[in-house]
Enzyme design. Sequence first.
Site, short mmCIF file in Angstrom:
data_model
loop_
_atom_site.label_atom_id
_atom_site.label_comp_id
_atom_site.label_asym_id
_atom_site.label_seq_id
_atom_site.Cartn_x
_atom_site.Cartn_y
_atom_site.Cartn_z
CG ASN A 31 -1.72 1.20 1.41
OD1 ASN A 31 -1.80 2.04 0.50
ND2 ASN A 31 -2.37 1.34 2.55
CD1 TRP A 32 3.39 1.00 -2.93
CD2 TRP A 32 3.54 2.25 -4.79
NE1 TRP A 32 4.09 0.27 -3.87
CE2 TRP A 32 4.19 1.03 -5.02
CE3 TRP A 32 3.49 3.19 -5.82
CZ2 TRP A 32 4.82 0.73 -6.24
CZ3 TRP A 32 4.10 2.89 -7.05
CH2 TRP A 32 4.77 1.67 -7.25
CE LYS A 33 -0.23 3.25 4.79
NZ LYS A 33 -0.21 3.37 6.23
CG HIS A 115 -5.93 1.81 5.15
ND1 HIS A 115 -5.52 2.79 6.03
CD2 HIS A 115 -4.90 0.95 5.05
CE1 HIS A 115 -4.29 2.52 6.44
NE2 HIS A 115 -3.89 1.40 5.86
CD GLU A 117 -3.14 5.50 6.71
OE1 GLU A 117 -3.10 5.53 5.47
OE2 GLU A 117 -2.23 4.99 7.41
CD GLU A 187 -3.52 -2.63 7.40
OE1 GLU A 187 -2.43 -2.87 6.87
OE2 GLU A 187 -4.15 -1.58 7.20
N GLY A 193 2.21 2.33 10.76
CA GLY A 193 3.13 3.45 10.59
C GLY A 193 3.84 3.87 11.86
CB SER A 234 5.02 -1.55 12.11
OG SER A 234 4.57 -0.22 12.35
N GLY A 255 2.83 -1.12 4.32
CA GLY A 255 2.83 0.30 3.98
C GLY A 255 4.25 0.79 3.75
N GLY A 256 4.85 1.36 4.78
CA GLY A 256 6.17 2.00 4.67
C GLY A 256 7.22 1.14 3.97
P1 PGA Z 1 2.70 0.35 7.65
O1 PGA Z 1 1.26 0.51 6.99
O2 PGA Z 1 3.30 -0.94 7.11
O3 PGA Z 1 3.46 1.57 7.22
O4 PGA Z 1 2.50 0.28 9.13
C1 PGA Z 1 0.41 -0.59 6.81
C2 PGA Z 1 -0.90 -0.16 6.21
O5 PGA Z 1 -1.37 0.94 6.53
O6 PGA Z 1 -1.50 -0.87 5.39
#
Ligand code: PGA
Length: 276
Positions: A31-33, A115, A117, A187, A193, A234, A255-256
């Site tokens: 997930n590149w966000k 998600h 967010e 999640e 994050g 994470s 994500g990251g």
């Molecule tokens: P993260 O994000 O790996 O940066 O914690 C995961 C996600 O939001 O899908």
Amino acid sequence: MSFEDHLSISIGDHILHRARWNMRQPLIAGNWKMNKTATEGQVLAQAIRLGLQTSVVEVVLCPPFPVIPIVHATLQGSSIRLGAQNVHWEDAGAFTGEVSPVMLKEWCQYVIIGHSERRQYFREDDEMIRRKVLAALRHGLIPILCVGETLAQREAGETEGVVTAQTRRALEGLTPEQATRVVIAYEPVWAIGTGRAANGADAEKVIQRWVRGTLEELFGPAVAQQMRILYGGSVTPENITEFICRPAIDGALVGGASLRAETFLGIIHETARVKA
Ligand code: PGA
């Protein structure tokens, strides 16, 4: 043509994959966000494509909307799949700023829905998420449905209630055939994050008892056993083993660590090694 042939062709190749990989093929989704321009996305997708050395794991890249076409072109002829990070539930109309499943299906096989967010910053609720899941399925997109508790909910002992309610409300009313196409990502919000990943045993407990348990109640044990459930929050090449060594966890939503080819490939290759 036999009934089985017909079934495999009409339902699609993910069914065939499942048969080969002991029912559930491992999946790592990035997930590149809101990161990467088209130029940067092309470079990253190309590096992942060139570095990928396994077919055991299904790999999905989820870039921002304007970056999808160039990543699509970059991945042409590879087994890497493409996903979006959001979708609207209507096919078309006066919904300024939104993107419909009809538009996405020209490019993508997957779409992340619900998600944390989007729940937190854009006020998406369970009913909107349910409509998005249905819309995605109607157009042949595979939803990656995200569920998970906040830190306050966890500390108040509400993890089970939150995770089961989010799972149930998003998927209620689906047919068992539709349900088999859904991927769920557990999640925990406090792990996203933050560099503070969940403990593997805790994540396994939530996934096995409360996510798969709810799927069993909704769709029966046979369907629930076919559905893939990922961990997210994470995830790094250093801690991925902690999660994918557990049979209940079928992969990760990253994500990251999906923003650099080296770390994303590290996670994929470790998953292939453990799950092979
Ligand atoms: P993260 O994000 O790996 O940066 O914690 C995961 C996600 O939001 O899908």
